[in-house]
Design a protein around this motif. Sequence first.
Motif, PDB file in Angstrom:
ATOM      1  N   LYS A  46       0.832  -1.200   0.000  1.00 19.63           N
ATOM      2  CA  LYS A  46       0.000   0.000   0.000  1.00 19.63           C
ATOM      3  C   LYS A  46       0.871   1.257   0.000  1.00 19.63           C
ATOM      4  N   ALA A  47       1.917   1.248   0.816  1.00 19.21           N
ATOM      5  CA  ALA A  47       2.802   2.411   0.865  1.00 19.21           C
ATOM      6  C   ALA A  47       3.488   2.626  -0.486  1.00 19.21           C
ATOM      7  N   ILE A  48       3.939   1.524  -1.091  1.00 18.72           N
ATOM      8  CA  ILE A  48       4.602   1.657  -2.389  1.00 18.72           C
ATOM      9  C   ILE A  48       3.619   2.158  -3.436  1.00 18.72           C
ATOM     10  N   THR A  49       2.394   1.646  -3.403  1.00 14.86           N
ATOM     11  CA  THR A  49       1.374   2.125  -4.335  1.00 14.86           C
ATOM     12  C   THR A  49       1.150   3.624  -4.149  1.00 14.86           C
ATOM     13  N   ALA A  50       1.101   4.054  -2.874  1.00 16.23           N
ATOM     14  CA  ALA A  50       0.889   5.484  -2.607  1.00 16.23           C
ATOM     15  C   ALA A  50       2.020   6.307  -3.199  1.00 16.23           C
ATOM     16  N   ILE A  51       3.266   5.835  -3.014  1.00 15.32           N
ATOM     17  CA  ILE A  51       4.418   6.584  -3.537  1.00 15.32           C
ATOM     18  C   ILE A  51       4.351   6.669  -5.056  1.00 15.32           C
ATOM     19  N   LEU A  52       4.103   5.520  -5.692  1.00 18.69           N
ATOM     20  CA  LEU A  52       4.039   5.500  -7.157  1.00 18.69           C
ATOM     21  C   LEU A  52       2.898   6.378  -7.667  1.00 18.69           C
ATOM     22  N   THR A  53       1.729   6.241  -7.028  1.00 15.07           N
ATOM     23  CA  THR A  53       0.565   7.009  -7.457  1.00 15.07           C
ATOM     24  C   THR A  53       0.826   8.509  -7.372  1.00 15.07           C
ATOM     25  N   GLY A  54       1.333   8.938  -6.202  1.00 12.01           N
ATOM     26  CA  GLY A  54       1.579  10.364  -6.001  1.00 12.01           C
ATOM     27  C   GLY A  54       2.592  10.888  -6.993  1.00 12.01           C
ATOM     28  N   ALA A  55       3.691  10.153  -7.168  1.00 19.23           N
ATOM     29  CA  ALA A  55       4.748  10.620  -8.067  1.00 19.23           C
ATOM     30  C   ALA A  55       4.243  10.675  -9.500  1.00 19.23           C
ATOM     31  N   ALA A  56       3.582   9.609  -9.957  1.00 17.79           N
ATOM     32  CA  ALA A  56       3.148   9.534 -11.356  1.00 17.79           C
ATOM     33  C   ALA A  56       2.106  10.606 -11.663  1.00 17.79           C
ATOM     34  N   LEU A  57       1.130  10.778 -10.759  1.00 13.86           N
ATOM     35  CA  LEU A  57       0.079  11.767 -11.005  1.00 13.86           C
ATOM     36  C   LEU A  57       0.646  13.180 -11.025  1.00 13.86           C
ATOM     37  N   SER A  58       1.545  13.479 -10.077  1.00 14.66           N
ATOM     38  CA  SER A  58       2.087  14.839 -10.020  1.00 14.66           C
ATOM     39  C   SER A  58       2.916  15.140 -11.253  1.00 14.66           C
ATOM     40  N   LEU A  59       3.703  14.162 -11.695  1.00 10.67           N
ATOM     41  CA  LEU A  59       4.529  14.386 -12.877  1.00 10.67           C
ATOM     42  C   LEU A  59       3.657  14.625 -14.104  1.00 10.67           C
ATOM     43  N   SER A  60       2.614  13.809 -14.269  1.00 13.38           N
ATOM     44  CA  SER A  60       1.786  14.021 -15.461  1.00 13.38           C
ATOM     45  C   SER A  60       1.031  15.331 -15.355  1.00 13.38           C
ATOM     46  N   GLY A  61       0.691  15.750 -14.127  1.00  9.51           N
ATOM     47  CA  GLY A  61       0.062  17.059 -13.961  1.00  9.51           C
ATOM     48  C   GLY A  61       0.992  18.179 -14.384  1.00  9.51           C
ATOM     49  N   LEU A  62       2.254  18.071 -13.970  1.00  6.60           N
ATOM     50  CA  LEU A  62       3.250  19.087 -14.336  1.00  6.60           C
ATOM     51  C   LEU A  62       3.389  19.171 -15.858  1.00  6.60           C
ATOM     52  N   ILE A  63       3.480  18.013 -16.507  1.00  5.89           N
ATOM     53  CA  ILE A  63       3.653  17.992 -17.966  1.00  5.89           C
ATOM     54  C   ILE A  63       2.452  18.629 -18.649  1.00  5.89           C
ATOM     55  N   MET A  64       1.237  18.279 -18.180  1.00  2.15           N
ATOM     56  CA  MET A  64       0.040  18.815 -18.824  1.00  2.15           C
ATOM     57  C   MET A  64      -0.069  20.324 -18.618  1.00  2.15           C
ATOM     58  N   GLN A  65       0.324  20.813 -17.429  1.00  2.00           N
ATOM     59  CA  GLN A  65       0.235  22.258 -17.192  1.00  2.00           C
ATOM     60  C   GLN A  65       1.187  23.024 -18.101  1.00  2.00           C
ATOM     61  N   THR A  66       2.374  22.483 -18.310  1.00  2.00           N
ATOM     62  CA  THR A  66       3.308  23.141 -19.217  1.00  2.00           C
ATOM     63  C   THR A  66       2.825  23.022 -20.657  1.00  2.00           C
TER      64      THR A  66
END
Lengths: 262, 318
Positions: free
Chosen positions: B40-60
């Motif tokens: 669960k912790a690893i899923t949380a880390i992956l989820t948070g990192a992946a979502l934030s990165l794709s958010g950053l890319i889309m905003q740019t």
Amino acid sequence: MTEGYPVLSVKDLLMGYHTSGENIQVSGSVNFDLFPGELAAVVGPNGVGKSTLLRTLAGVHPPLGGDITLNNRSLKSYSAKDLATNLSIVLTEKIPAGNLTAAELIALGRQPYTNWLGSLSETDKSVVRSVLEKLDLKELHNKACGAMSDGQLQRVMIGRALAQDTPLILLDEPTSHLDIYHKAYIFKLLRTIAHDTKKTILFSSHEIDLAIQLCDKILVLQPREAGFGDPCSLIEQGSFQSLFPSDLIKFDSRSGSFRIKK
Amino acid sequence: MNISLGSVHIPFDTVLSALLGSDQATETQQYIISSYRMPKAITAILTGAALSLSGLIMQTFFRNPLAGPFVLGISSGASLGVALLLLGGSAFATVSVLTSGISLAIAASLGSFIVLLCILVVASRVRDTMALLIIGLMFGSITTAAVSVMSYFARMESLQQYIFWSFGSLGDLSWSQIRIFAVLSILGIILSIAFMKPLNSLLLGENYAKSLGMNVQRVRFVLILITSILAGSVTAFAGPIAFIGLAVPHLTRQIFRTPDHRVLLPAVLLFGAILMLICDTLSQLPGYEFSLPVNAITSLVGAPVVIWLLVRKKSMLF
């Protein structure tokens, strides 16, 4: 000042749009040559195709006919990467990233020369430093471009193009939104850059008076024909008289400016 | 810290020693940690990192501070896939085997992949990036409408199951699922590191980026692909997690005050992972025997953050 071969050579250029199988021509055929170190303006009434000309020269818009030669090579033969080291642009559009500082923005001009990560080498850093110095931007270098005045921002954008270090710089109406002082400032700045660095600068403008006083060459775009030459000979040919309908304003060839008819 | 909290209380030092391999923890504790809390912790880390990165890319990419990982209709595509499986499936009274975790993940990936294909086809025809943004939103509306039509006719149990999926869940992922999730996320992260330079030139807008030698069509394609891999795999494995992708890039920009992706990219990965872990910890309600849907927590944390940023800063710089 005609030394060596022309940086930009335009022959029988026809500009326009290609819509539904029909060619809609914007202006008459355009011919001119620009040499290193020349400052040239494109003037003409609204809608005559000044921006289209610049877009065509930048390779964004395909021409309907004619030849464009950049550094003895046909413009069509350049890849996007090659073109980035031969031609830089300054547009009228706003920069979306308001958080970029002047120094960061100017450094982005070095992208064609940086590695895959875009990290700056010593050469890149010294180019950025000298651009900041040349354009008197040192005290601005940490300021976010969203917080700059129009005049400051325009200077930074010119700095970015200068950092790209290309023999030809194209600017689309660099003095719109500026007051008369800053208009003159930008004109003089462009003239100094062209003469000092031997770069060729071509820009579109509505400031015909300033262009006559400060430019080496002027391209007068009109719906049917395009005149090209140095300001004095254009005045003698009467190129500016026919530029606008004569019911409101009239070109005074002695002062080199337009007068309102009373 | 995150691992030590849950419906069964395990002291922090016990967790630490269990992770380090000593035998201080009881067998039950060991089991809970290795097959439930750790994944669960690893899923949380992956989820948070992946979502934030794709958010950053889309905003740019869209030059729009309100863009997030799901603007291209990726999450709605996934919802449609899951809805088709759960709600549509129930209309034909299919066997319950279909509704296991694995088939949900497959349906979600298929759904987002199909929407992604549509977007890519459209992207090659549309020149304007803003039009692409609107098309993505329209795709979202269409799928939402399709889902509501299906839920109207669906049986109650399957509707409930669908709603539970849409709450988002970081738990019940097996180690083999996590392995796939991790590979996809790392692939997305590596691809985006390779595209940091074009991302930086996109800060000037597409016309300037092109004049700096960027191949606009190719960069656009790859950026959409990266986002779909990242956001698509998150949605497939953890459900549609709201707000993290939108809020984290803004939060990071407040701290680092630079739009340079060479700084923002690693920072966003780190902050995304941390924020997701915090949200997950909150959702477990320490001391209680049940946990809240994680999607509710991310919205409860994310939305005020965005509002606070707007109020404090007048404008969202990016």
